[in-house]
Design an enzyme around this catalytic site. Structure first.
Site, PDB file in Angstrom:
ATOM      1  N   ARG A 211       9.260   3.135  -2.081  1.00  0.00           N
ATOM      2  CA  ARG A 211       9.534   4.438  -1.504  1.00  0.00           C
ATOM      3  C   ARG A 211      10.415   4.257  -0.277  1.00  0.00           C
ATOM      4  O   ARG A 211      10.087   3.470   0.615  1.00  0.00           O
ATOM      5  CB  ARG A 211       8.197   5.076  -1.122  1.00  0.00           C
ATOM      6  CG  ARG A 211       8.292   6.515  -0.735  1.00  0.00           C
ATOM      7  CD  ARG A 211       6.911   7.097  -0.574  1.00  0.00           C
ATOM      8  NE  ARG A 211       6.309   6.745   0.698  1.00  0.00           N
ATOM      9  CZ  ARG A 211       5.405   7.479   1.314  1.00  0.00           C
ATOM     10  NH1 ARG A 211       4.970   8.598   0.756  1.00  0.00           N
ATOM     11  NH2 ARG A 211       4.888   7.105   2.457  1.00  0.00           N
TER      12      ARG A 211
ATOM     13  N   ASP B  40      -0.962   1.717   4.532  1.00  0.00           N
ATOM     14  CA  ASP B  40      -0.031   1.258   3.492  1.00  0.00           C
ATOM     15  C   ASP B  40      -0.740   0.233   2.608  1.00  0.00           C
ATOM     16  O   ASP B  40      -1.062  -0.877   3.050  1.00  0.00           O
ATOM     17  CB  ASP B  40       1.219   0.638   4.141  1.00  0.00           C
ATOM     18  CG  ASP B  40       2.276   0.309   3.101  1.00  0.00           C
ATOM     19  OD1 ASP B  40       3.374   0.876   3.170  1.00  0.00           O
ATOM     20  OD2 ASP B  40       1.990  -0.520   2.197  1.00  0.00           O
TER      21      ASP B  40
ATOM     22  N   ASP C  21       0.913  -3.253   2.216  1.00  0.00           N
ATOM     23  CA  ASP C  21       0.785  -4.087   3.414  1.00  0.00           C
ATOM     24  C   ASP C  21      -0.647  -4.581   3.588  1.00  0.00           C
ATOM     25  O   ASP C  21      -0.882  -5.724   3.986  1.00  0.00           O
ATOM     26  CB  ASP C  21       1.200  -3.297   4.662  1.00  0.00           C
ATOM     27  CG  ASP C  21       2.690  -2.994   4.678  1.00  0.00           C
ATOM     28  OD1 ASP C  21       3.420  -3.554   3.840  1.00  0.00           O
ATOM     29  OD2 ASP C  21       3.113  -2.177   5.516  1.00  0.00           O
TER      30      ASP C  21
ATOM     31  N   THR D 277      13.547   9.114   3.269  1.00  0.00           N
ATOM     32  CA  THR D 277      13.712  10.261   2.361  1.00  0.00           C
ATOM     33  C   THR D 277      12.457  10.521   1.533  1.00  0.00           C
ATOM     34  O   THR D 277      12.328  11.575   0.912  1.00  0.00           O
ATOM     35  CB  THR D 277      14.856   9.984   1.371  1.00  0.00           C
ATOM     36  OG1 THR D 277      14.484   8.840   0.579  1.00  0.00           O
ATOM     37  CG2 THR D 277      16.172   9.666   2.095  1.00  0.00           C
TER      38      THR D 277
HETATM   39  O1  LIG Z   1       3.615   9.045  -3.969  1.00  0.00           O
HETATM   40  P1  LIG Z   1       4.709   8.406  -3.185  1.00  0.00           P
HETATM   41  O2  LIG Z   1       5.117   9.235  -1.993  1.00  0.00           O
HETATM   42  O3  LIG Z   1       5.875   8.017  -4.022  1.00  0.00           O
HETATM   43  O4  LIG Z   1       4.103   7.099  -2.502  1.00  0.00           O
HETATM   44  C1  LIG Z   1       3.270   6.234  -3.187  1.00  0.00           C
HETATM   45  C2  LIG Z   1       3.921   4.899  -3.370  1.00  0.00           C
HETATM   46  O5  LIG Z   1       4.008   4.236  -2.093  1.00  0.00           O
HETATM   47  C3  LIG Z   1       3.381   2.956  -2.188  1.00  0.00           C
HETATM   48  O6  LIG Z   1       4.279   1.965  -2.557  1.00  0.00           O
HETATM   49  P2  LIG Z   1       5.447   1.496  -1.563  1.00  0.00           P
HETATM   50  O7  LIG Z   1       6.687   2.288  -1.809  1.00  0.00           O
HETATM   51  O8  LIG Z   1       4.928   1.451  -0.160  1.00  0.00           O
HETATM   52  O9  LIG Z   1       5.744   0.039  -2.078  1.00  0.00           O
HETATM   53  P3  LIG Z   1       4.818  -1.262  -1.942  1.00  0.00           P
HETATM   54  O10 LIG Z   1       3.773  -1.140  -2.988  1.00  0.00           O
HETATM   55  O11 LIG Z   1       5.766  -2.379  -2.173  1.00  0.00           O
HETATM   56  O12 LIG Z   1       4.230  -1.289  -0.557  1.00  0.00           O
HETATM   57  C4  LIG Z   1       2.335   3.157  -3.251  1.00  0.00           C
HETATM   58  O13 LIG Z   1       1.847   1.961  -3.777  1.00  0.00           O
HETATM   59  C5  LIG Z   1       3.051   4.034  -4.252  1.00  0.00           C
HETATM   60  O14 LIG Z   1       3.838   3.314  -5.186  1.00  0.00           O
HETATM   61  O1  LIG Z   2      -0.632   6.684   2.529  1.00  0.00           O
HETATM   62  C1  LIG Z   2       0.205   6.055   1.847  1.00  0.00           C
HETATM   63  C2  LIG Z   2       1.345   6.675   1.295  1.00  0.00           C
HETATM   64  C3  LIG Z   2       2.200   5.931   0.548  1.00  0.00           C
HETATM   65  N1  LIG Z   2       1.953   4.613   0.354  1.00  0.00           N
HETATM   66  C4  LIG Z   2       0.860   4.008   0.878  1.00  0.00           C
HETATM   67  O2  LIG Z   2       0.659   2.808   0.679  1.00  0.00           O
HETATM   68  N2  LIG Z   2       0.015   4.741   1.623  1.00  0.00           N
HETATM   69 MG   LIG Z   3       3.941   0.059   0.705  1.00  0.00          MG
END
Ligand SMILES: O=P(O)(O)OC[C@H]1O[C@H](OP(=O)(O)OP(=O)(O)O)[C@H](O)[C@@H]1O
Ligand SMILES: O=c1cc[nH]c(=O)[nH]1
Ligand SMILES: [Mg+2]
Length: 213
Positions: free
Chosen positions: A103, A202, A205, A107
Site C-alpha cells: 500500500r 502495521d 512490521d 495515496t
Molecule cells: O486495506 P488496505 O488499505 O489496502 O490495507 C491493507 C494492506 O496493508 C497491509 O500491507 P502493507 O501494504 O503494509 O504491506 P506489508 O504487508 O508488506 O507490510 C496489509 O497487510 C494489507 O495488505
Molecule cells: O492498520 C493497518 C492498516 C493497514 N495495514 C496494516 O498493517 N495495519
Molecule cells: Mg505493512
C-alpha cells in the site's frame, strides 16, 4: 459477498494480545499462526470435497476427501505470509501462489510488486490470506485479480477489518455468492492515515520488524 465474523472467546483473547503494543514479534507470529488455524476452520466450511471409499480394519465405508483440483492459498505479501503455515497445516494438499502488494502510504492505493500465480485459475477455489483489511484496496485488487483469471469461490481470511474496508469490498464485489470474507474482529474505524483503530498497528512490521521498506 458473504461476511463471517468469528465470535469465539479464544479468538478474542488472542486478538487482544496481538493488539498489545508490548507483544514482541516472536509472540506476535505465534499468535497469528494460532489464530489462522481457528479461522481456517470456519473459512474451509465450503471447501470442495468428494466422496471416497475407505477401508477400516472392520469394513469398507464412505468417507470424504478434498476434491481435485486442490484449492490454492494465496498469501498477500508481506503480512499474509504470517498466516501461511497455519493455513497449509489445515489444507496440506493445497497449492500456494504468491501476490506481493504494497500500500502506498500517501495515496493508500495498493501497488503490485510480485506475482507468482497460475495465469489460468478456471474453476479453482482460492483462499486469500492477509491479516489486515483497512481501506480494502489491497483485498479488492487481489479478489479482482483471481476472479479475472477464472477463480470461482474466493474466501478471504483476515484478522482485523475496518467497517470502511468491508463496505469497499462489498461495493466492488456486489452480491456474488462465491466471494466471502472471514474475519476475527471488525474494528471501529480507519484513522486519518488509513490505519485500523483500535487495530494492532502495521501487521507486516510487527511480524517481520522491518520498517519503511
Ligand atoms: O486495506 P488496505 O488499505 O489496502 O490495507 C491493507 C494492506 O496493508 C497491509 O500491507 P502493507 O501494504 O503494509 O504491506 P506489508 O504487508 O508488506 O507490510 C496489509 O497487510 C494489507 O495488505
Ligand atoms: O492498520 C493497518 C492498516 C493497514 N495495514 C496494516 O498493517 N495495519
Ligand atoms: Mg505493512
Amino acid at each position: 459477498m458473504h461476511l463471517h465474523v468469528a465470535d469465539h472467546p479464544l479468538i478474542r483473547h488472542k486478538v487482544t494480545v496481538l493488539r498489545d503494543k508490548k507483544t514482541p514479534s516472536p509472540t506476535f507470529r505465534l499468535l497469528v499462526d494460532e489464530l489462522v488455524t481457528l479461522l481456517a476452520y470456519e473459512a474451509t466450511r465450503d471447501v470442495r470435497v468428494v466422496e471416497c471409499e475407505v477401508e477400516t480394519p472392520l469394513t469398507t465405508t464412505t468417507g470424504t476427501k478434498i476434491a481435485d483440483p486442490a484449492p490454492i492459498i494465496v498469501p498477500i505479501l508481506r503480512a499474509g505470509l504470517g498466516m501461511l503455515d497455519g493455513m497449509t497445516r489445515l489444507l496440506p494438499s493445497a497449492e500456494v501462489g504468491f501476490l506481493g502488494l504494497k500500500r502506498d502510504e500517501e495515496t493508500l492505493e495498493a501497488i503490485t510488486y510480485a506475482n507468482r500465480l497460475p495465469e489460468d485459475l478456471t474453476g479453482r477455489q482460492v483462499f486469500l490470506i492477509d491479516p489486515m483489511l483497512a481501506t480494502g484496496g489491497s483485498l479488492v485488487m487481489a479478489i479482482e485479480y483471481v476472479l479475472e483469471r477464472g477463480a470461482t469461490d474466493v474466501t478471504c481470511v483476515c484478522l482485523l477489518a475496518a467497517p470502511e474496508g468491508i463496505a469497499h469490498v462489498q461495493e466492488k464485489v456486489g452480491d456474488r455468492a462465491d466471494v466471502s470474507v472471514v474475519v476475527a474482529q471488525v474494528d471501529e474505524k480507519l484513522n486519518e492515515v488509513g490505519y485500523i483503530v483500535p487495530g494492532l498497528g502495521d501487521a507486516g512490521d510487527r511480524l517481520y520488524g522491518i520498517v519503511d521498506l
